[in-house]
Design an enzyme around this catalytic site. Sequence first.
Site, PDB file in Angstrom:
ATOM      1  N   TRP A   1      -3.177  -5.816   3.274  1.00 15.60           N
ATOM      2  CA  TRP A   1      -3.348  -4.786   4.286  1.00 15.60           C
ATOM      3  C   TRP A   1      -4.286  -3.849   3.542  1.00 15.60           C
ATOM      4  CZ3 TRP A   1      -0.360   0.523   3.845  1.00 15.60           C
ATOM      5  CH2 TRP A   1      -0.704   1.404   5.214  1.00 15.60           C
TER       6      TRP A   1
ATOM      7  N   ASP B   1       7.085  -4.506   0.824  1.00 15.99           N
ATOM      8  CA  ASP B   1       6.612  -3.564   2.099  1.00 15.99           C
ATOM      9  C   ASP B   1       7.330  -4.256   2.952  1.00 15.99           C
ATOM     10  OD1 ASP B   1       5.254  -2.534   3.885  1.00 15.99           O
ATOM     11  OD2 ASP B   1       3.291  -2.459   3.002  1.00 15.99           O
TER      12      ASP B   1
ATOM     13  N   LYS C   1       6.393   0.246  13.964  1.00 15.38           N
ATOM     14  CA  LYS C   1       6.454  -1.026  14.829  1.00 15.38           C
ATOM     15  C   LYS C   1       7.599  -1.444  15.616  1.00 15.38           C
ATOM     16  CE  LYS C   1       2.830  -1.178  12.196  1.00 15.38           C
ATOM     17  NZ  LYS C   1       1.370  -0.983  12.016  1.00 15.38           N
TER      18      LYS C   1
HETATM   19  C1  LMR Z   1      -2.470  -1.981  10.645  1.00 16.62           C
HETATM   20  O1  LMR Z   1      -2.335  -2.653   9.623  1.00 16.62           O
HETATM   21  O2  LMR Z   1      -3.171  -2.311  11.523  1.00 16.62           O
HETATM   22  C2  LMR Z   1      -1.293  -1.191  10.862  1.00 16.62           C
HETATM   23  O3  LMR Z   1      -0.505  -0.997   9.778  1.00 16.62           O
HETATM   24  C3  LMR Z   1      -1.623   0.301  10.979  1.00 16.62           C
HETATM   25  C4  LMR Z   1      -2.283   1.056   9.739  1.00 16.62           C
HETATM   26  O4  LMR Z   1      -2.041   1.903   9.360  1.00 16.62           O
HETATM   27  O5  LMR Z   1      -3.422   0.417   9.107  1.00 16.62           O
END
Ligand code: LMR
Length: 397
Positions: A131, A212, A247
């Site tokens: 992420w 996470d 989510k």
């Molecule tokens: C994402 O990866 O799109 C979500 O977790 C929203 C974010 O905060 O980035």
Amino acid sequence: MFFDKIVAAPADPILGLTEEFKKDTRPNKINLGVGIYKTNEGNTPVLKCVKKAEEIILKNETTKSYLPIVGTPEYGALVRELVFGKDSEVLAANRARTAQAPGGTGALRIGADFLKQQNVTTKIWISDPTWANHFQVFGAAGIETAKYRYYDKNTHGLDFEGMKASLAEAKEGDAVLLHACCHNPTGIDPTKEQWEELAKFCAERKLLPFFDFAYQGFGNGIDEDAFGIRTFVKYNQEVLIASSFSKNFGLYNERIGALTIVSADNETADRVFSQMKISVRSNFSNPPAHGALIVTTVLSDPELRAMWAEEVKEMRDRIKEMRELFVSKLVALGVKHDFSFISKQYGMFSFSGLSKEQVAKLKEEFGIYIVGSGRISVAGITTSNIDPLCKAIVAVL
Ligand code: LMR
């Protein structure tokens, strides 16, 4: 002047894309960037169980006074039960503590601050890819970050040997960030056997696991998705878990999550908890109430809880359906490239394998927004936008 040296920051790779999308005036634009669930009608509605809980809260609420620094004990207990399961030894031994946090990101950050401030660790290993915000969150807390191999672009699967080889370079005492399920951005999770092996691997090498857990219920099921964590706590006495209810409760803008820390025993857990309170107090003092009240109300009422499980299943099933449809539409359009791996991925995202150039073309020529890494939010695909999406992908291949 104080600020004249400030250099403009680049746009956020995910949320910056939404800003750009909003400015785009093309009527047929499609946003598959940010991970937000959409119904087949393209809406992100409030879950029915949440609406019902809010009615109850509105009727019964008597005060807006502060919550405890770490949130209420009821909320913490419900989060732990969701993470570990009712019959967990961790719960019986009372060796985990939970602090409410503003979303999964807030939970990661208070966890990172705790690790740094208490000199628990100086370095965390993060999957490559991950992420987009992970490096920033740990970096901001002053924790050194390193990458471990995760994705095999040839097989579009997990590079398990590569992952272990990278983590073999970690030193005793380093932390390892693991996506508990629905890996973001690849959608590829370890198998049960691989989780078992990883759990033993981390225990033997004395690495500190930090999970996470942002997509519980979006992979195989609410309990099923906790398999990795529940396996890890069998072998590792100390574990951190950042939960998010953005989510699975659709509570994106309520910013509701939690940090749970498992310690070796009840007495250590109390000392750890006292320091978790400092991390919270120095960040945001104490948490907001509404999101936590919703989660607490839903999870503690059998009827609402059952309704929630059903709604999570609906979301999970719709995403799976879109994965299948996406793959079959591409095949029907005569695409030579094998995209069948997309239907084997879990969670909201699909790591499409599209290049940066192809992603840029999709945006410029077709008004289709996906993350630069080629990550597509399958949760945003609908039966109305899938045809233009697939045609555009064929055009940029
Ligand atoms: C994402 O990866 O799109 C979500 O977790 C929203 C974010 O905060 O980035």
